[in-house]
Design an enzyme around this catalytic site. Structure first.
Site, PDB file in Angstrom:
ATOM      1  N   GLU A  69       0.811  -1.217   0.000  1.00  0.00           N
ATOM      2  CA  GLU A  69       0.000   0.000   0.000  1.00  0.00           C
ATOM      3  C   GLU A  69       0.845   1.268   0.000  1.00  0.00           C
ATOM      4  O   GLU A  69       0.428   2.295  -0.553  1.00  0.00           O
ATOM      5  CB  GLU A  69      -0.935   0.017   1.212  1.00  0.00           C
ATOM      6  N   PHE A 131     -11.909  -6.996  13.925  1.00  0.00           N
ATOM      7  CA  PHE A 131     -10.796  -7.484  13.107  1.00  0.00           C
ATOM      8  C   PHE A 131     -10.408  -6.431  12.069  1.00  0.00           C
ATOM      9  O   PHE A 131     -11.237  -5.913  11.341  1.00  0.00           O
ATOM     10  CB  PHE A 131     -11.197  -8.785  12.411  1.00  0.00           C
ATOM     11  N   GLN A 132      -9.128  -6.109  12.017  1.00  0.00           N
ATOM     12  CA  GLN A 132      -8.548  -5.131  11.095  1.00  0.00           C
ATOM     13  C   GLN A 132      -9.170  -3.744  11.242  1.00  0.00           C
ATOM     14  O   GLN A 132      -9.291  -2.997  10.275  1.00  0.00           O
ATOM     15  CB  GLN A 132      -8.626  -5.609   9.646  1.00  0.00           C
ATOM     16  N   LYS A 181     -17.556  -0.506   5.657  1.00  0.00           N
ATOM     17  CA  LYS A 181     -17.931  -1.518   4.666  1.00  0.00           C
ATOM     18  C   LYS A 181     -19.417  -1.468   4.314  1.00  0.00           C
ATOM     19  O   LYS A 181     -19.800  -1.552   3.140  1.00  0.00           O
ATOM     20  CB  LYS A 181     -17.562  -2.904   5.199  1.00  0.00           C
ATOM     21  N   MET A 496      24.409   8.319   2.614  1.00  0.00           N
ATOM     22  CA  MET A 496      24.375   9.552   3.406  1.00  0.00           C
ATOM     23  C   MET A 496      24.607   9.259   4.875  1.00  0.00           C
ATOM     24  O   MET A 496      25.255  10.050   5.579  1.00  0.00           O
ATOM     25  CB  MET A 496      23.045  10.267   3.206  1.00  0.00           C
TER      26      MET A 496
END
Length: 619
Positions: A69, A131-132, A181, A496
């Site tokens: 993502e 959940f999630q 949802k 760096m």
């Protein structure tokens, strides 16, 4: 602050049909000109992906399935930077949403317009640790311009219209839309909302600039003997490159740009002094240290630009032009603050100049320009050549020679600074994470640029450490045949980090060596179905870059370069821009007495001054 739309009763109602919240989202995105979306599906966002399937089948919107993502957010970011349009990305709830956070923060720091859509657990489950479930609304509050949780599908079209308006109005930035949802599944009587139908009563940025302050700015420009234009990313956002050039040429003002401002002024122009700041050109840093007027255009006086802030342009009066009033005076109090759109303010200033009787004196800044030219000759940027290895700088120089009109993205590190020093790019053709300094940005950002501009050459300049942070996006490039060219400046280090450890931490190279465990990039490319190439000898470099650019498809070119090369000039932490390290030895000796105090008023002056500009005392 809650942005309010005009009353829905004021809008002429269109034909009402029964639709789902997911349909309302997709239809609204399409109405706002969205043709490409970058994302990754999951449980909570499946109703939206199910609707997206229909739009893809009809060829109305194309979705690009990233491998992570974060890659979706960076791809949408690159898309937005290259085009000036709003980039769009999708992710599901929980870990999908949190994986977007770095990309959202990157866009926020660099003022890039995104609309970020996340799935969420059902409305009834919010707050139950389902959940999630994560509170992505709360997590992202400090790094978005605005955010929404859609509680009612009937608000969807209005929210999308508001989100696009907010993201790309005034100072741009990311806007989050979190969609439960069941909101995506619920049917309702849908009325579309088109662009332009939303007026936000709480968000009307000043764009024109105050006429009195513009007159004051013009007066200071006429008075100045040693002016300098300091141009930032705001000039790119406002598409103000023509006005910047006209102002510079009219008054013969040298121009320096920030990392975000690269491309706003042609760096091959005689008035260009290149980038300033920590790894800017010596002549840009000397110029900003000794100018008597600093005209800041869409810049925010970032610490990597200013060095020691109280010694940054310490002899200069300041004109600060920016659309964000919060930035004007935040780090440096200007004599003339002008809040407004950079393009409109500069255009107005130039019109005011044409209307008045006083003409610019073409000789007024000639002594100043000759002095800058002398610095340019004494301290040029040079690409070293070593007998047994390729220098990183000569790779960049060869890229610039063979692909001068390409769109360039970068990762973050030494290679980014070398690319900024040696590439000469046009407006929106330089795409790099500046404010957040996000490693792993380059490849997915290049993907977004190439999707937006399929007929343009797109090159990602990466480091061997940075590229591995999102190297899984080679799979996305291969799946969709996105012809991005990636060049790895491979020195086997976090370059760096190693340079700082060498300079400031007693050469204790703690966890910065990347050679152990370094993948064979050519074999890795084969696994993804991408063309991989490696260059170890200088004699191979020119032909390899030519082959890479000519190949029809994604390519990764692994160039093995000098391992211990450092990026210079460099302004050390806590030092002024005039106190650079990495300059020729004789200049280092001169810098021992770089600054002298005025015996009368105590003002610090560069040793090149003969008189104190504050009180006039001979130094």
């Amino acid at each position: 602050m809650r942005y309010q739309s005009i009353s829905k009763k004021e809008v002429k109602q269109k034909t009402v049909t029964r639709r789902t919240g997911a349909y309302a989202l997709m239809d609204s995105l399409k109405r706002h000109g969205v043709n490409h979306i970058f994302g990754y599906p999951g449980g909570a966002i499946l109703p939206i992906y199910d609707e997206l399937y229909q739009w893809e089948e009809r060829g109305e919107i194309q979705h690009f399935l990233v491998r992570h993502e974060q890659g979706a957010a960076h791809a949408a970011d690159g898309y937005a930077r290259a085009t000036g349009k709003v980039g769009v990305c999708f992710a599901t709830s929980g870990p999908g949403a949190t994986n977007l956070v770095t990309g959202i923060a990157t866009a926020h720091m660099d003022s890039i317009p995104l609309v970020v859509v996340t799935g969420q657990v059902t409305r009834a489950a919010i707050g139950s640790d389902a959940f999630q479930e994560t509170d992505i609304f709360g997590i992202t509050l400090p790094i978005v311009k605005h955010s929404y949780v859609v509680r009612d599908p009937r608000d969807m079209a209005w929210i999308v219209a508001e989100a696009f308006h907010i993201a790309n109005t005034g100072r741009p930035g990311p806007v989050l839309i979190d969609i439960p949802k069941d909101v995506g599944l619920e049917e309702f009587d849908y009325t579309p909302v088109d662009p332009g139908m939303v007026k936000l009563t709480g968000y009307r940025p000043t764009v024109k600039g105050n006429p009195r302050q513009i007159n004051q700015a013009l007066h200071l420009i006429h008075q100045s003997q040693q002016p300098l234009l300091y141009v930032g990313g705001g000039a790119i956002t406002a598409n103000a490159h023509k006005q910047v050039k006209q102002l510079a040429e009219t008054f013969q003002i040298p121009v320096t740009t920030t990392l975000m401002g690269k491309g706003a002024f042609d760096e091959s122009h005689p008035l260009s002094v290149g980038m300033l700041g920590m790894h800017g050109t010596a002549y840009a840093n000397f110029a900003v240290s000794e100018c008597d007027l600093l005209i800041a255009v869409g810049a925010r006086f970032d610490d990597r630009v200013t060095g020691k802030l109280d010694q940054f342009a310490c002899h200069a009066k300041v004109i600060h032009i920016d659309i964000d009033p919060a930035e004007v005076g935040k780090n440096r109090a200007p004599q003339v603050p002008i809040v407004g759109d950079v393009q409109q303010v500069l255009a107005k200033l130039l019109r005011r100049y044409e209307e008045q009787d006083i003409l610019a004196d073409p000789n007024q800044t000639q002594v100043w320009l000759k002095r800058i030219q002398r610095w340019r000759q004494e301290y040029p940027l040079e690409a070293p050549q070593y007998p047994d290895t390729i220098s990183p700088q000569e790779v960049i120089v060869e890229l610039d020679r063979q692909a001068p009109d390409a769109y360039y993205t970068t990762d973050v590190g030494q290679h980014q600074m070398w690319a900024a020093q040696f590439l000469k790019t046009g407006p929106r053709r330089w795409i790099s994470s500046a404010g957040l300094g996000t490693m792993g940005y380059g490849v997915p950002a290049a993907m977004g640029v190439k999707v937006a501009l399929p007929d343009q050459q797109v090159v990602c300049v990466a480091g061997d450490a940075s590229v591995q942070m999102n190297i899984q996006e080679l799979g996305t490039l291969a799946q969709y045949g996105i012809s991005v060219k990636t060049v790895i400046i491979n020195n086997g280090w976090q370059g760096m980090v190693r340079q700082w450890q060498e300079a400031f931490f007693g050469q204790r190279y703690s966890s910065s060596n990347m050679e152990i465990g370094m993948p064979d990039f050519v074999i890795l490319c084969q696994a993804y179905g991408v063309k991989g190439m490696v260059v170890k000898d200088r004699d191979e470099l020119q032909d390899a870059i030519a082959q890479m650019l000519a190949y029809d498809g994604p390519v990764l070119l692994d160039v093995r370069v000098t391992k211990n090369e450092n990026c210079y000039p460099m302004v050390a932490p806590g030092k002024s821009n005039a106190q650079m390290i990495g300059l020729p030895e004789r200049r280092q000796q001169e810098q021992v007495a770089e600054v002298v105090d005025c015996s009368n008023c105590g003002t610090q002056n560069p040793t090149t001054n003969h008189f104190c500009p504050v009180c006039g005392t001979k130094l």
